[in-house]
Design a protein around this motif. Sequence first.
Motif, PDB file in Angstrom:
ATOM      1  N   PRO A 266       0.811  -1.230   0.000  1.00 44.70           N
ATOM      2  CA  PRO A 266       0.000   0.000   0.000  1.00 44.70           C
ATOM      3  C   PRO A 266       0.839   1.272   0.000  1.00 44.70           C
ATOM      4  O   PRO A 266       0.520   2.236  -0.708  1.00 44.70           O
ATOM      5  N   LEU A 267       1.928   1.260   0.786  1.00 41.08           N
ATOM      6  CA  LEU A 267       2.782   2.442   0.852  1.00 41.08           C
ATOM      7  C   LEU A 267       3.506   2.668  -0.472  1.00 41.08           C
ATOM      8  O   LEU A 267       3.580   3.801  -0.972  1.00 41.08           O
TER       9      LEU A 267
ATOM     10  N   SER B  72       2.563   1.715  -3.407  1.00 36.19           N
ATOM     11  CA  SER B  72       1.608   2.121  -4.446  1.00 36.19           C
ATOM     12  C   SER B  72       1.265   3.598  -4.331  1.00 36.19           C
ATOM     13  O   SER B  72       0.992   4.249  -5.346  1.00 36.19           O
ATOM     14  N   VAL B  73       1.285   4.137  -3.114  1.00 36.05           N
ATOM     15  CA  VAL B  73       1.041   5.571  -2.931  1.00 36.05           C
ATOM     16  C   VAL B  73       2.247   6.376  -3.412  1.00 36.05           C
ATOM     17  O   VAL B  73       2.105   7.404  -4.079  1.00 36.05           O
ATOM     18  N   TRP B  74       3.433   5.899  -3.088  1.00 39.15           N
ATOM     19  CA  TRP B  74       4.646   6.626  -3.470  1.00 39.15           C
ATOM     20  C   TRP B  74       4.933   6.553  -4.964  1.00 39.15           C
ATOM     21  O   TRP B  74       5.324   7.536  -5.586  1.00 39.15           O
TER      22      TRP B  74
END
Length: 265
Positions: free
Chosen positions: A118-119, A121-123
């Motif tokens: 998740p992290l 994919s955000v970055w």
Amino acid sequence: MSFLHPEDKHPVPKVLRGWVLPIVLLALWWLAARFHWTTSPLLVPVDKVWDTAVEQVRSGELWDALAASLRRDLIGFAIGVAGGLAFGIAFGLSRLFERMIGPTFHTLKQISLFAWIPLLSVWFGLGDAAKVAFLSLAAFFPVVLNTFEGIRSVPGELIEAARVLKFNRRQWLFKLILPAASPSILAGIHLALIYAWLATLGAEYLLVSGKGIGNTMIDGRELFLMDLVIFGVIVVGFVGFALNWLAARLERRLLAWRGRSVAQF
């Protein structure tokens, strides 16, 4: 208790021993489909999977997907190994670095690899950048840990000999530390290659944009084409086997100076 000599004869030729279980499973699969041992649509006949394989090869879809997966795998592997070696060497050589960074590193390594998705994919979004970053993490941790352990396990006798010979810093690193730690370092790189390939499929499954062998399997699942899913599983297994075989061969060649192990047969 006696140990078998490497040259002792076996009922099954050496070149065929690894194929015994796959052949047995293939025969059971064929028999189950041929005699309808189950009515589940999940059990696809062998010939249907073969037809799918031929179509995937002829259309070029297999090569496109496999090339995309291997490209991500090797880039992520290279980045992870490079970072892992640098970090592991600093970690192993410097007590100060270990005290300052060690607690944070040992905390981060306890986090499940897939918890980073998740992290990342955000970055980095859902494209190749996020996948490569994920694969780099998968390769990074085993290289760091094995490099650290290899350096800290250098025999004291070799260290004393280097002091007597008055090695300078460069000689300490390249003539003593790294050669003595090389078995552990290469084992870490070998593990990193395996973990990176496993992570490739996980990244393609969770970050579904783009091409890849994992995406091929997802397409088969969504369209309920079990022949395509099983074909993808077989391809993944063969590629993983090939990567592991190549890494093992290279590792044995680089460490030939250690001699042969008792498990050589």
